[in-house]
Scaffold this motif. Sequence first.
Motif, short mmCIF file in Angstrom:
data_model
loop_
_atom_site.label_atom_id
_atom_site.label_comp_id
_atom_site.label_asym_id
_atom_site.label_seq_id
_atom_site.Cartn_x
_atom_site.Cartn_y
_atom_site.Cartn_z
N ARG A 1 -5.12 -2.56 14.66
CA ARG A 1 -5.28 -3.75 14.90
C ARG A 1 -6.17 -4.04 16.03
O ARG A 1 -6.43 -3.34 16.97
CB ARG A 1 -4.01 -4.60 15.18
CG ARG A 1 -3.38 -4.02 16.74
CD ARG A 1 -2.16 -4.62 17.02
NE ARG A 1 -1.61 -4.25 18.21
CZ ARG A 1 -0.30 -4.42 18.63
NH1 ARG A 1 0.69 -4.91 17.86
NH2 ARG A 1 0.14 -3.85 19.96
N GLU B 1 -3.68 -5.45 7.01
CA GLU B 1 -4.24 -6.59 7.66
C GLU B 1 -4.90 -7.23 6.58
O GLU B 1 -5.36 -6.85 5.54
CB GLU B 1 -5.70 -5.77 8.23
CG GLU B 1 -6.68 -6.61 9.06
CD GLU B 1 -7.93 -7.30 8.11
OE1 GLU B 1 -8.21 -8.32 8.58
OE2 GLU B 1 -7.91 -6.72 7.45
N ASP B 2 -4.94 -8.67 7.06
CA ASP B 2 -5.56 -9.71 6.12
C ASP B 2 -6.19 -10.76 6.82
O ASP B 2 -5.41 -11.51 7.51
CB ASP B 2 -4.48 -10.28 5.13
CG ASP B 2 -5.01 -11.46 4.36
OD1 ASP B 2 -6.19 -11.37 3.77
OD2 ASP B 2 -4.20 -12.17 3.90
N LYS B 3 -7.47 -11.05 6.87
CA LYS B 3 -8.17 -11.80 7.81
C LYS B 3 -7.86 -12.08 8.85
O LYS B 3 -7.73 -13.05 9.59
CB LYS B 3 -8.05 -13.21 6.83
CG LYS B 3 -8.52 -13.44 5.39
CD LYS B 3 -8.24 -14.54 4.59
CE LYS B 3 -8.68 -14.68 3.51
NZ LYS B 3 -8.57 -15.93 2.75
N HIS C 1 0.89 -1.19 -0.08
CA HIS C 1 -0.08 -0.06 0.10
C HIS C 1 1.08 1.19 -0.07
O HIS C 1 2.06 1.03 0.41
CB HIS C 1 -0.69 0.24 1.35
CG HIS C 1 -2.22 -1.04 1.03
ND1 HIS C 1 -3.03 -0.83 1.85
CD2 HIS C 1 -2.19 -1.97 0.57
CE1 HIS C 1 -3.96 -1.65 1.52
NE2 HIS C 1 -3.64 -2.44 0.64
N ARG D 1 0.16 -4.48 3.21
CA ARG D 1 -1.14 -4.36 3.32
C ARG D 1 -1.19 -4.72 4.87
O ARG D 1 -0.92 -5.81 5.57
CB ARG D 1 -1.99 -5.49 2.56
CG ARG D 1 -3.47 -5.72 3.09
CD ARG D 1 -4.21 -6.65 2.24
NE ARG D 1 -5.55 -6.68 2.67
CZ ARG D 1 -6.26 -7.77 1.88
NH1 ARG D 1 -5.90 -8.44 0.93
NH2 ARG D 1 -7.69 -7.71 2.11
N THR E 1 -5.13 -10.81 10.64
CA THR E 1 -3.70 -10.73 10.99
C THR E 1 -3.35 -9.42 10.47
O THR E 1 -3.51 -9.17 9.47
CB THR E 1 -3.04 -12.03 10.13
OG1 THR E 1 -3.39 -13.33 10.58
CG2 THR E 1 -1.30 -11.96 10.46
N TYR E 2 -2.56 -8.80 11.27
CA TYR E 2 -2.12 -7.63 11.00
C TYR E 2 -0.63 -7.65 10.72
O TYR E 2 -0.01 -8.23 11.80
CB TYR E 2 -2.23 -6.70 12.28
CG TYR E 2 -3.66 -6.29 12.35
CD1 TYR E 2 -4.46 -5.47 11.74
CD2 TYR E 2 -4.60 -7.16 13.15
CE1 TYR E 2 -6.18 -5.25 12.05
CE2 TYR E 2 -5.90 -7.27 13.34
CZ TYR E 2 -6.93 -6.24 12.73
OH TYR E 2 -8.27 -6.10 12.80
N SER F 1 3.97 -10.37 11.99
CA SER F 1 2.59 -10.49 12.15
C SER F 1 1.90 -10.45 13.59
O SER F 1 2.43 -11.15 14.71
CB SER F 1 2.04 -11.68 11.35
OG SER F 1 2.76 -12.80 12.05
#
Length: 300
Positions: free
Chosen positions: A259, A189-191, A168, A187, A193-194, A221
Amino acid sequence: MALPKISTGLLILAVCLAASAFAPGQAAKGKSKAPASPAQLVAIEERGTNLYLYERALLVSMEALKQSQIKAGLANVSDGENFSILVQLNPKGFKTAFGRLGGEKHCYFIDFLVEGEWQDTQPKTASTGKIVFLSPPQEDQSTFLAMARALNLVKEEKEALLPYKGHHYAVLPGQSAGSFYVYFYPRPEDKGTYFLGHDLRVKVEADEVKERRVMHRTVLSFPNKADKQRERLEPVMGVHSAVVDELPEDTDVMHVLLRKPATKEMVITKTYLYEIEKSGRIKYRGPIKSFLKGSKVKAN
């Protein structure tokens, strides 16, 4: 003053584990010898909070565009060297432009504008954005153009400084008129997980790069999905070591604000300990050696 809600034993363990990341005699190039001043910490807080707001506004704008089913705009989001999504922040809300930098770089052509307002103040949450479809594209020769030129300038050398894909980016106003801070970061955050790390900040003034700063050299993470036992535990705080400099980074603050569940973060440099509260405020806790000796250090 002892750290609230965190046992002394847990804190000392965290300091020892993070301190082990430093090899004997290791020192980052250009590293500060003194701890961050109150003014430096406030500046990091402000930039980190604005990064958080930028990211929130970006996600709301993308979702608004998706929900509007303007597929042509979404198809171009990651295509083309000159396409970008830029966010202007203001105290009441934000304005996001989906557009393209002209070939001569004298104009920024905006295809879509998304405007939104903040729902609350701390932490700020963006409301659903209002979409404006511009046909023909709106020509901008002011702030969005300046932001796009700064971003384009940094993109030209980003691969050499940070050779990773899928980042990003954010463009924030600098300290002086016409200056910008351009960021690249994973990125966040994903599902659930930060991610924190592999990030870059570049200062641009008058279409020239004035300062380059790789803020973290690796990616962390939170929570660590590879650790199944850790998934079942309620997190108390995050801890990471900072090897680039003797102070926290802007993306550390953004990470804490983004988060969930919200927890504070301990940033441990080679010499000093900092605490980032859930609000994004940074506290200097003192030299690491004071904690390793079991001493209590006053917070400022």
